[in-house]
Design a protein around this motif. Structure first.
Motif, PDB file in Angstrom:
ATOM      1  N   ILE A  17      11.690 -14.972  -2.734  1.00 35.95           N
ATOM      2  CA  ILE A  17      10.360 -15.243  -2.605  1.00 35.95           C
ATOM      3  C   ILE A  17       9.734 -13.946  -1.974  1.00 35.95           C
ATOM      4  CG2 ILE A  17      10.786 -17.651  -2.050  1.00 35.95           C
ATOM      5  CD1 ILE A  17      10.073 -17.001   0.779  1.00 35.95           C
ATOM      6  N   ALA A  18       8.242 -14.188  -2.201  1.00 36.75           N
ATOM      7  CA  ALA A  18       7.364 -13.257  -1.621  1.00 36.75           C
ATOM      8  C   ALA A  18       6.270 -14.267  -1.071  1.00 36.75           C
ATOM      9  CB  ALA A  18       6.855 -12.323  -2.562  1.00 36.75           C
ATOM     10  N   GLY A  19       6.331 -14.316   0.299  1.00 36.92           N
ATOM     11  CA  GLY A  19       5.307 -15.547   0.713  1.00 36.92           C
ATOM     12  C   GLY A  19       4.491 -14.936   1.777  1.00 36.92           C
ATOM     13  N   GLN A  38       0.695  -1.215  -0.090  1.00 32.97           N
ATOM     14  CA  GLN A  38      -0.023  -0.003  -0.066  1.00 32.97           C
ATOM     15  C   GLN A  38       0.864   1.223   0.069  1.00 32.97           C
ATOM     16  OE1 GLN A  38      -2.691  -0.730   3.533  1.00 32.97           O
ATOM     17  NE2 GLN A  38      -4.369  -0.770   1.768  1.00 32.97           N
ATOM     18  N   HIS A  39       1.971   1.236   0.788  1.00 26.78           N
ATOM     19  CA  HIS A  39       2.667   2.617   0.959  1.00 26.78           C
ATOM     20  C   HIS A  39       4.172   2.368   0.385  1.00 26.78           C
ATOM     21  CE1 HIS A  39      -0.903   4.144   2.811  1.00 26.78           C
ATOM     22  NE2 HIS A  39      -0.831   3.158   3.882  1.00 26.78           N
ATOM     23  N   SER A  40       4.566   1.125  -0.118  1.00 24.33           N
ATOM     24  CA  SER A  40       5.825   1.156  -0.697  1.00 24.33           C
ATOM     25  C   SER A  40       6.020   0.039  -1.608  1.00 24.33           C
ATOM     26  CB  SER A  40       6.738   0.547   0.850  1.00 24.33           C
ATOM     27  OG  SER A  40       6.287  -0.661   1.195  1.00 24.33           O
ATOM     28  N   THR A  41       7.266   0.038  -2.244  1.00 26.60           N
ATOM     29  CA  THR A  41       7.801  -0.881  -3.261  1.00 26.60           C
ATOM     30  C   THR A  41       8.975  -1.516  -2.846  1.00 26.60           C
ATOM     31  OG1 THR A  41       6.308   0.101  -4.858  1.00 26.60           O
ATOM     32  CG2 THR A  41       8.123  -1.317  -5.798  1.00 26.60           C
ATOM     33  N   THR A  42       9.128  -2.892  -2.938  1.00 26.84           N
ATOM     34  CA  THR A  42      10.351  -3.537  -2.533  1.00 26.84           C
ATOM     35  C   THR A  42      10.896  -4.680  -3.910  1.00 26.84           C
ATOM     36  OG1 THR A  42       9.864  -3.758  -0.262  1.00 26.84           O
ATOM     37  CG2 THR A  42      11.565  -5.046  -0.817  1.00 26.84           C
ATOM     38  N   CYS A  43      12.119  -4.610  -3.858  1.00 26.42           N
ATOM     39  CA  CYS A  43      12.511  -5.726  -4.879  1.00 26.42           C
ATOM     40  C   CYS A  43      12.967  -6.936  -4.426  1.00 26.42           C
ATOM     41  CB  CYS A  43      13.674  -5.287  -5.690  1.00 26.42           C
ATOM     42  SG  CYS A  43      12.955  -3.886  -6.917  1.00 26.42           S
ATOM     43  N   CYS A  44      12.525  -8.262  -4.868  1.00 28.96           N
ATOM     44  CA  CYS A  44      13.073  -9.613  -4.329  1.00 28.96           C
ATOM     45  C   CYS A  44      13.672 -10.262  -5.200  1.00 28.96           C
ATOM     46  CB  CYS A  44      11.829 -10.212  -3.786  1.00 28.96           C
ATOM     47  SG  CYS A  44      10.866  -9.421  -2.260  1.00 28.96           S
ATOM     48  N   ILE A  45      14.466 -11.091  -5.031  1.00 29.76           N
ATOM     49  CA  ILE A  45      15.312 -12.032  -5.785  1.00 29.76           C
ATOM     50  C   ILE A  45      14.904 -13.553  -5.299  1.00 29.76           C
ATOM     51  CG2 ILE A  45      17.086 -10.633  -6.833  1.00 29.76           C
ATOM     52  CD1 ILE A  45      17.500 -12.929  -3.930  1.00 29.76           C
ATOM     53  N   GLU A  70      13.018 -12.199   4.915  1.00 25.20           N
ATOM     54  CA  GLU A  70      12.770 -11.004   6.093  1.00 25.20           C
ATOM     55  C   GLU A  70      11.391 -10.951   6.034  1.00 25.20           C
ATOM     56  OE1 GLU A  70      15.478  -9.974   7.651  1.00 25.20           O
ATOM     57  OE2 GLU A  70      16.677 -11.197   6.599  1.00 25.20           O
ATOM     58  N   ILE A  71      10.868 -10.708   7.296  1.00 23.72           N
ATOM     59  CA  ILE A  71       9.357 -10.134   7.642  1.00 23.72           C
ATOM     60  C   ILE A  71       9.487  -8.726   7.282  1.00 23.72           C
ATOM     61  CG2 ILE A  71       7.617 -10.291   9.259  1.00 23.72           C
ATOM     62  CD1 ILE A  71       8.701 -12.826   8.623  1.00 23.72           C
ATOM     63  N   SER A  72       8.569  -8.464   6.387  1.00 23.77           N
ATOM     64  CA  SER A  72       8.468  -6.979   5.949  1.00 23.77           C
ATOM     65  C   SER A  72       7.153  -6.591   5.239  1.00 23.77           C
ATOM     66  CB  SER A  72       9.615  -6.574   4.828  1.00 23.77           C
ATOM     67  OG  SER A  72       9.627  -5.412   4.287  1.00 23.77           O
TER      68      SER A  72
END
Length: 297
Positions: A142-144, A133-140, A277-279
């Motif tokens: 997983i997104a779980g 909702q308020h941010s964008t993150t890049c992952c290489i 990481e929990i984020s």
């Protein structure tokens, strides 16, 4: 052989705190080959992102990421924040607990990493852009969501147990599963109902050698998505056992899908597992950015 100048970003606290030892071993190997290594040691969370975003990179052959998946996650986010796309490749030096991206390319030691720095070739690396909702993150990696997050939260509390903490955390999840309602959209395909977890994977492995997505590749422009619907504790045990070798994908309750974008909506904000990481919290959309960066492989 061309003389290389390598920028090493070292996380001394990753995994079993072997980052500095790995950096020293790498420096010895590269110096023997006539290469120069500039070492920057991170001082805390987020520092590797700042280094990768602000460093003058034009004179470096590559960035050596010395740490675990969390360190690579920070470096990737730093490179993606730069005003112009970073063409410099990343060299993975495994010194973490899970090392999922390193396992993807069978990089098992500092010696393997040194060989890739000296003789490897840049290959494309897909990046997952995770929008909240308020941010964008890049992952290489997983997104779980769901059990993928619950297990990681528990494992962090058991960090003193080393790599075995993931297995213990998974066992606790089997004994006390948490079922959640959600609405999930993969590309144009909608799925609803209760789930135990949903994981979008860029790599085959997650955690420590858990073969979560056996077909995943980091250069195919696709997400490999695992969904687990409610099931018995006995079948849940078989699922978590099967993740060790990838045999879980054909068990009851598992759906193994591929797509380019996934959106997860829940009735209330739930925590997320982003590259271990929990984020942040749901809702999220994770979209593949094909060949956004490069790796030395």
């Amino acid at each position: 052989m061309e003389r290389h100048h390598v920028l090493a970003i070292v996380n001394p606290r990753s995994g079993l705190q072997l980052g500095l030892q790995a950096a020293n071993t790498l420096q010895t190997s590269l110096q023997q080959a006539g290469c120069q290594l500039t070492v920057i040691t991170t001082r805390g969370p987020g520092h590797a992102t700042h280094i990768a975003a602000a460093a003058e990179l034009q004179n470096f052959h590559c960035i050596a990421a010395i740490g675990g998946d969390g360190t690579i996650h920070e470096i990737v986010n730093g490179l993606m924040q730069r005003s112009t796309p970073a063409q410099i490749p990343i060299a993975i030096v495994p010194a973490g607990t899970g090392n999922a991206l390193a396992l993807q390319y069978n990089l098992l030691s500092v010696r393997d990493a040194a060989d890739k720095i000296l003789r490897g070739h840049p290959t494309p690396l897909d990046v997952l852009q995770v929008t909240q909702q308020h941010s964008t993150t890049c992952c290489i990696n997983i997104a779980g969501w769901g059990a993928a997050t619950d297990i990681n939260i528990t494992a962090e509390k058991l960090r003193c147990l080393g790599r075995s903490r993931y297995s213990i955390a998974a066992l606790l999840q089997i004994l006390h599963p948490h079922i959640r309602p959600a609405s999930i959209t993969l590309d144009n395909h909608s799925l609803t109902g209760p789930f135990l977890f949903a994981v979008a994977c860029n790599t085959r492995f997650a955690g420590h050698r858990m073969l979560l997505a056996p077909d995943a590749r980091c250069d195919d422009g696709l997400l490999d998505v695992l969904l687990l619907r409610p099931t018995s504790r006995w079948n849940l045990l078989k699922v978590f056992q099967g993740i060790a070798d990838g045999s879980h994908r054909n068990l009851p309750g598992i759906e193994y899908l591929q797509g380019r974008s996934i959106t997860i909506h829940t009735s209330s904000p739930d925590p997320l597992n982003l590259d271990g990481e929990i984020s942040g919290t749901t809702p999220i959309t994770a979209t593949v950015l094909p060949a956004a960066l490069r790796l030395l492989t």
